[in-house]
Design a protein around this motif. Sequence first.
Motif, PDB file in Angstrom:
ATOM      1  N   HIS A  50      49.067   9.332 -15.226  1.00  0.00           N
ATOM      2  CA  HIS A  50      48.627  10.019 -14.224  1.00  0.00           C
ATOM      3  C   HIS A  50      47.103   9.614 -13.802  1.00  0.00           C
ATOM      4  CE1 HIS A  50      51.351  13.338 -15.944  1.00  0.00           C
ATOM      5  NE2 HIS A  50      51.942  12.800 -14.955  1.00  0.00           N
ATOM      6  N   LEU A  55      46.337  10.857 -10.193  1.00  0.00           N
ATOM      7  CA  LEU A  55      47.041  11.999 -10.006  1.00  0.00           C
ATOM      8  C   LEU A  55      45.825  12.962 -10.964  1.00  0.00           C
ATOM      9  CD1 LEU A  55      50.941  12.087 -10.401  1.00  0.00           C
ATOM     10  CD2 LEU A  55      49.473  13.243  -8.369  1.00  0.00           C
ATOM     11  N   ALA A  79      43.641  11.749  -2.860  1.00  0.00           N
ATOM     12  CA  ALA A  79      44.827  11.940  -2.200  1.00  0.00           C
ATOM     13  C   ALA A  79      45.053  10.862  -1.172  1.00  0.00           C
ATOM     14  CB  ALA A  79      44.653  13.114  -1.332  1.00  0.00           C
ATOM     15  N   ARG A  82      46.424   7.935  -3.334  1.00  0.00           N
ATOM     16  CA  ARG A  82      47.924   7.992  -3.709  1.00  0.00           C
ATOM     17  C   ARG A  82      48.777   7.868  -2.369  1.00  0.00           C
ATOM     18  NH1 ARG A  82      45.623  12.815  -6.079  1.00  0.00           N
ATOM     19  NH2 ARG A  82      46.590  13.935  -4.600  1.00  0.00           N
ATOM     20  N   PHE A  88      55.630   6.205  -6.296  1.00  0.00           N
ATOM     21  CA  PHE A  88      55.876   6.830  -7.304  1.00  0.00           C
ATOM     22  C   PHE A  88      57.471   6.708  -7.682  1.00  0.00           C
ATOM     23  CE2 PHE A  88      51.924   9.013  -7.309  1.00  0.00           C
ATOM     24  CZ  PHE A  88      51.546   8.892  -8.281  1.00  0.00           C
ATOM     25  N   PHE A  90      59.985   8.752 -10.226  1.00  0.00           N
ATOM     26  CA  PHE A  90      60.334   9.660 -11.115  1.00  0.00           C
ATOM     27  C   PHE A  90      61.511   9.468 -11.781  1.00  0.00           C
ATOM     28  CE2 PHE A  90      57.426  11.327  -7.869  1.00  0.00           C
ATOM     29  CZ  PHE A  90      56.398  11.665  -8.298  1.00  0.00           C
ATOM     30  N   ASN A  94      62.873  13.742  -7.871  1.00  0.00           N
ATOM     31  CA  ASN A  94      61.965  14.424  -6.868  1.00  0.00           C
ATOM     32  C   ASN A  94      62.502  14.236  -5.408  1.00  0.00           C
ATOM     33  OD1 ASN A  94      60.490  16.320  -8.518  1.00  0.00           O
ATOM     34  ND2 ASN A  94      59.267  14.452  -9.259  1.00  0.00           N
ATOM     35  N   LEU A 107      58.909  10.710   4.106  1.00  0.00           N
ATOM     36  CA  LEU A 107      57.878  11.925   3.786  1.00  0.00           C
ATOM     37  C   LEU A 107      56.537  11.427   3.520  1.00  0.00           C
ATOM     38  CD1 LEU A 107      58.056  14.730   3.357  1.00  0.00           C
ATOM     39  CD2 LEU A 107      58.335  14.403   0.961  1.00  0.00           C
ATOM     40  N   TYR A 111      51.867  11.959   5.669  1.00  0.00           N
ATOM     41  CA  TYR A 111      50.345  11.988   5.486  1.00  0.00           C
ATOM     42  C   TYR A 111      49.405  10.743   6.019  1.00  0.00           C
ATOM     43  CZ  TYR A 111      52.576  15.957   3.111  1.00  0.00           C
ATOM     44  OH  TYR A 111      53.182  17.415   3.059  1.00  0.00           O
ATOM     45  N   ARG A 155      61.418   5.496  -0.835  1.00  0.00           N
ATOM     46  CA  ARG A 155      60.436   6.049  -0.497  1.00  0.00           C
ATOM     47  C   ARG A 155      59.106   5.634  -1.141  1.00  0.00           C
ATOM     48  NH1 ARG A 155      60.730  11.978  -2.993  1.00  0.00           N
ATOM     49  NH2 ARG A 155      60.157  10.773  -4.737  1.00  0.00           N
TER      50      ARG A 155
ATOM     51  N   LYS B 301      57.733  22.257  -7.326  1.00  0.00           N
ATOM     52  CA  LYS B 301      58.029  20.905  -7.572  1.00  0.00           C
ATOM     53  C   LYS B 301      57.607  20.157  -6.095  1.00  0.00           C
ATOM     54  CE  LYS B 301      60.418  18.337 -10.631  1.00  0.00           C
ATOM     55  NZ  LYS B 301      61.605  18.222 -11.691  1.00  0.00           N
ATOM     56  N   LEU B 305      55.273  17.069  -5.362  1.00  0.00           N
ATOM     57  CA  LEU B 305      55.514  15.793  -4.836  1.00  0.00           C
ATOM     58  C   LEU B 305      54.806  15.631  -3.698  1.00  0.00           C
ATOM     59  CD1 LEU B 305      57.835  13.262  -4.787  1.00  0.00           C
ATOM     60  CD2 LEU B 305      58.600  14.951  -2.984  1.00  0.00           C
ATOM     61  N   ARG B 306      54.737  16.362  -2.840  1.00  0.00           N
ATOM     62  CA  ARG B 306      53.754  16.111  -1.592  1.00  0.00           C
ATOM     63  C   ARG B 306      52.421  15.540  -2.118  1.00  0.00           C
ATOM     64  NH1 ARG B 306      55.980  17.561   3.401  1.00  0.00           N
ATOM     65  NH2 ARG B 306      57.999  18.549   3.150  1.00  0.00           N
ATOM     66  N   LYS B 307      51.807  16.235  -2.977  1.00  0.00           N
ATOM     67  CA  LYS B 307      50.589  15.942  -3.219  1.00  0.00           C
ATOM     68  C   LYS B 307      50.596  14.484  -3.940  1.00  0.00           C
ATOM     69  CE  LYS B 307      47.655  19.767  -4.033  1.00  0.00           C
ATOM     70  NZ  LYS B 307      46.841  20.365  -4.734  1.00  0.00           N
ATOM     71  N   ALA B 308      51.673  13.957  -4.749  1.00  0.00           N
ATOM     72  CA  ALA B 308      51.595  12.836  -5.462  1.00  0.00           C
ATOM     73  C   ALA B 308      51.736  11.763  -4.311  1.00  0.00           C
ATOM     74  CB  ALA B 308      52.847  12.763  -6.292  1.00  0.00           C
ATOM     75  N   PRO B 393      48.567  19.070  -9.165  1.00  0.00           N
ATOM     76  CA  PRO B 393      50.219  18.071  -8.902  1.00  0.00           C
ATOM     77  C   PRO B 393      50.855  17.824  -9.968  1.00  0.00           C
ATOM     78  CG  PRO B 393      48.184  16.757  -8.385  1.00  0.00           C
ATOM     79  CD  PRO B 393      47.715  18.188  -8.572  1.00  0.00           C
ATOM     80  N   ILE B 394      50.174  17.563 -11.312  1.00  0.00           N
ATOM     81  CA  ILE B 394      51.069  17.004 -12.615  1.00  0.00           C
ATOM     82  C   ILE B 394      51.663  18.375 -12.840  1.00  0.00           C
ATOM     83  CG2 ILE B 394      50.895  16.224 -14.812  1.00  0.00           C
ATOM     84  CD1 ILE B 394      47.964  15.132 -13.885  1.00  0.00           C
ATOM     85  N   LEU B 397      54.730  18.866 -10.767  1.00  0.00           N
ATOM     86  CA  LEU B 397      55.986  18.124 -10.785  1.00  0.00           C
ATOM     87  C   LEU B 397      56.536  18.426 -11.901  1.00  0.00           C
ATOM     88  CD1 LEU B 397      54.244  14.829  -9.714  1.00  0.00           C
ATOM     89  CD2 LEU B 397      56.189  15.956  -8.904  1.00  0.00           C
TER      90      LEU B 397
END
Lengths: 238, 400
Positions: A50, A55, A79, A82, A88, A90, A94, A107, A111, A155, B301, B305-308, B393-394, B397
């Motif tokens: 993290h 994060l 941000a 990231r 990422f 997972f 996700n 997605l 941003y 992604r 969740k 994800l969006r923040k990650a 975010p952690i 998730l």
Amino acid sequence: MLISVKNLQKDFINDDVVTSVLKGVTFDIEKGEFVSIMGPSGSGKSTLMHILSFLDKATGGTYNFETRDVSKLNDDELAEMRSKKVGFIFQSFNLLNRSSVLENVMLPLVYTDTLNDERVKRAKDLLEKVGLSHRLNYSPNKLSGGEKQRVAIARALINSPEVIFADEPTGNLDSKSGAQVMKILQDLNDQGHTIILVTHEKATAEHAERIIRIKDGVILDDSKVLQRLRAGGEVLNK
Amino acid sequence: MIVRNKVRSFLTMLGIVIGITAVMIVLSVGESVQGLILNEVKSIGSNLVGVLPGYSDENSPPSSVFGVVITSLKYGDGEAILKGNYPHIESLAMYVSGSDIVTVEDNKVSTTFYGTTASYLDVQNSSIEEGRFFTEEEEVANARVLVLGNQIAKDLFGDQDPIGKKIKIKKANFTVIGILKKKGGSLIQNEDGNLFVPISTAQNILLGINHISFMRAKIDKTENIDGAIEYIKDVLRDRHNIIDLKEDDFTVRSTTQALETISLITNALRFFLVAIAAISLIVGGFGIMNIMLATVQERTKEIGLRKAIGAKNTDITRQFLIEAMAITFISGIIGIVIGSLILILISVIINALNYHWDLIISPISIILGCIVSIGIGLIFGIAPARKASLLNPIEALRYE
């Protein structure tokens, strides 16, 4: 040097009880490396990931990414890191079930200031690379676990990241799909991508070139993998 | 989210929909009523002065308007006003009224009958289509003659010629001597649906009273109205032996004033209704807030994800704010559509009842409806959106 951490510490404070999860961790990761961070649950490997993936913030020590001191970055700058520097993957994929496979892959570009045509083009290219170009308009919940994880890989790649973080990427997959995913990761590494894999399984970890073993917040061992596993079961001597 | 939980979203939107619908109707009906009042002034003329029994202050109508029976005005009062030969009063009519169900063969009509004076036509700007109106002699002689409004003539007699026919009101026989021209509905009096008999007949035979309900005087020019009002007040005070002006047992007012009073009341009503609509909107806003909080919870969740993958806090805030505003805006549009449909329905019904009613769908109410609905989404969406943006975010998730 891509990543350089020195004496990295992380304390969690809960009702005045201080829990030290990372107790001074030091290592460097070069661009293009494939590193496994391995340890049992509670070892601090997830917390380490993290912090490395912006994060979370360390409570002590230094973390330099490329030339930047990460501890000095604010929330928005993290941000942005990231958004631009990491991808990422997972354990639980996700993916957003109400968006199509294509939209899921695009997605992260929401941003950034990437134009829509460019977003679609890149996403289609990546889905073709992971062998899912026939599933563009599917909802992710119609896909198998292996397919979902391949969507997630696409992604993770869409923003051309410096590092891909894979958190137990095979944890929810059968062995065949798992092998497929590991092969893709190894191929990506062969193409020059830096990959950091977090896992508690030795067999998964050994797909990397280097394993950092971590337990109770300290590094037990940091060494090259001599008998590197090649996805599909064959053993390669590097 | 909107599509996924149709029922839930619909129920949440209902408060806003109702609120916007109400605002829409209240504002538009308000404008239509203004039109109606203006039309009223035009149809009866702005140079009438009404005399009503009972005292009232400047801005409110006397209690006789609301059905309280006050017997202070008499036929003699009207005569006295005319006898003074005030130069600007052209004519004056007196009225009493009652209601009955009138039957001719198979046709049964519930109606209002007016006992009035021969000067009625002149004062009301009405005219005879067929036959004649009653004379001043008949007016005082308890004559059993009757004039029909245009519509009721058709309702009772159909294609037959009513002149000379007999009609029973309250068991007394009347002979039809005339039919009025069609006039169209009005707020104060629906002449087309009424019956008219001499005032003495109505007082003595039908109602058994010796007071009158009200009178109207026609003034030659608008600028002479104030003078005429003062003159009438003087005559009545003299006749009723009133020394202290506060003891007036009558109200004299021009039609313009009376209609201004009506506007004042409708405006107050509008304000009141808008206030109620505002409450509905606020309640609806809390509904939106509630559902947005639930959505944030359900989508923890996704937020993680969006923040990650690089969303800043402001990106998340924006996403949920836009969603809240989209819901309220759609609600607003639905409210505007429903409101418009109801307004069209109101207009169809009122016009079918033979009243003049302009269908007005006020553009201001549409613009206001859009702005207010988006505004509610913004105001009540902020707290949930902020909550979403501040999620770790952690933890998000990991949320299951």
